[in-house]
Design a protein around this motif. Sequence first.
Motif, PDB file in Angstrom:
ATOM      1  N   ARG A   7       0.840  -1.196   0.000  1.00 31.75           N
ATOM      2  CA  ARG A   7       0.000   0.000   0.000  1.00 31.75           C
ATOM      3  C   ARG A   7       0.873   1.244   0.000  1.00 31.75           C
ATOM      4  O   ARG A   7       2.091   1.166   0.192  1.00 31.75           O
ATOM      5  CB  ARG A   7      -0.912  -0.007   1.218  1.00 31.75           C
ATOM      6  CG  ARG A   7      -0.135  -0.074   2.509  1.00 31.75           C
ATOM      7  CD  ARG A   7      -1.016   0.110   3.733  1.00 31.75           C
ATOM      8  NE  ARG A   7      -0.302  -0.226   4.952  1.00 31.75           N
ATOM      9  CZ  ARG A   7       0.682   0.474   5.483  1.00 31.75           C
ATOM     10  NH1 ARG A   7       1.119   1.563   4.900  1.00 31.75           N
ATOM     11  NH2 ARG A   7       1.267   0.087   6.604  1.00 31.75           N
ATOM     12  N   ALA A   8       0.216   2.382  -0.171  1.00 30.79           N
ATOM     13  CA  ALA A   8       0.927   3.658  -0.090  1.00 30.79           C
ATOM     14  C   ALA A   8       1.490   3.815   1.316  1.00 30.79           C
ATOM     15  O   ALA A   8       0.836   3.464   2.303  1.00 30.79           O
ATOM     16  CB  ALA A   8      -0.024   4.806  -0.406  1.00 30.79           C
ATOM     17  N   ALA A   9       2.695   4.331   1.390  1.00 26.95           N
ATOM     18  CA  ALA A   9       3.311   4.593   2.694  1.00 26.95           C
ATOM     19  C   ALA A   9       2.516   5.678   3.406  1.00 26.95           C
ATOM     20  O   ALA A   9       2.089   6.658   2.790  1.00 26.95           O
ATOM     21  CB  ALA A   9       4.758   5.038   2.521  1.00 26.95           C
ATOM     22  N   ARG A  10       2.324   5.483   4.675  1.00 25.55           N
ATOM     23  CA  ARG A  10       1.681   6.503   5.499  1.00 25.55           C
ATOM     24  C   ARG A  10       2.749   7.508   5.923  1.00 25.55           C
ATOM     25  O   ARG A  10       3.915   7.138   6.104  1.00 25.55           O
ATOM     26  CB  ARG A  10       1.049   5.847   6.716  1.00 25.55           C
ATOM     27  CG  ARG A  10      -0.047   4.880   6.325  1.00 25.55           C
ATOM     28  CD  ARG A  10      -0.594   4.123   7.510  1.00 25.55           C
ATOM     29  NE  ARG A  10      -1.624   3.192   7.037  1.00 25.55           N
ATOM     30  CZ  ARG A  10      -1.760   1.957   7.480  1.00 25.55           C
ATOM     31  NH1 ARG A  10      -0.970   1.483   8.423  1.00 25.55           N
ATOM     32  NH2 ARG A  10      -2.721   1.187   6.996  1.00 25.55           N
ATOM     33  N   PRO A  11       2.369   8.780   6.091  1.00 25.89           N
ATOM     34  CA  PRO A  11       3.376   9.788   6.475  1.00 25.89           C
ATOM     35  C   PRO A  11       4.203   9.382   7.693  1.00 25.89           C
ATOM     36  O   PRO A  11       5.405   9.617   7.724  1.00 25.89           O
ATOM     37  CB  PRO A  11       2.532  11.040   6.746  1.00 25.89           C
ATOM     38  CG  PRO A  11       1.336  10.866   5.857  1.00 25.89           C
ATOM     39  CD  PRO A  11       1.042   9.384   5.863  1.00 25.89           C
ATOM     40  N   ALA A  12       3.597   8.745   8.666  1.00 27.01           N
ATOM     41  CA  ALA A  12       4.318   8.347   9.875  1.00 27.01           C
ATOM     42  C   ALA A  12       5.307   7.211   9.617  1.00 27.01           C
ATOM     43  O   ALA A  12       6.161   6.938  10.460  1.00 27.01           O
ATOM     44  CB  ALA A  12       3.329   7.926  10.960  1.00 27.01           C
TER      45      ALA A  12
END
Length: 169
Positions: A7-12
């Motif tokens: 999935r897309a990386a989360r900002p954190a």
Amino acid sequence: MTEIEVRAARPAELEEVAELRWRWVAERDGLADAGRAVFVREFAAWARENAATHRCLVLARDGRVLGMAFLAITPRVPTPAAPSRAAGDLQSVYVVPEARDGGLGGQLIDGVLRLAAELGLERVTVHSSPRAVPAYERRGFAVAPELLQAPVRRRRSASPGGPRPSGGG
């Protein structure tokens, strides 16, 4: 069996992605731990600032990031038939050594190709290590005789440390 998620990386998670990038270069080139914290901070900031042109996907299991890949998106010159065009370049595909050889890198590649299709990109290129070529070929990548590259000489930097090596990938 634990579910693997691409999935897309989360900002954190961008610091975890930066740690993977550090680990990759250390694994390949040998790298002292000095400077790691600064790199992680700067890399995560770079990833946030460049999120529109460099989409980061992660491979995660049980909330732990085990792999990463970037899709660099480059607008192309319009044509009368296609006023809005773009291509992609698959960059920095990495899976931690302890999770390799189980098809996880292939899952990352598949995820990037799905994203490229969703974005309507014309094609995706990759500069691969010899070890990974078969994984790319299984997913439709092929040598394109019309796609050429030339090395570019870097000018000496005015900074005290001189030019920084790119780190590859």
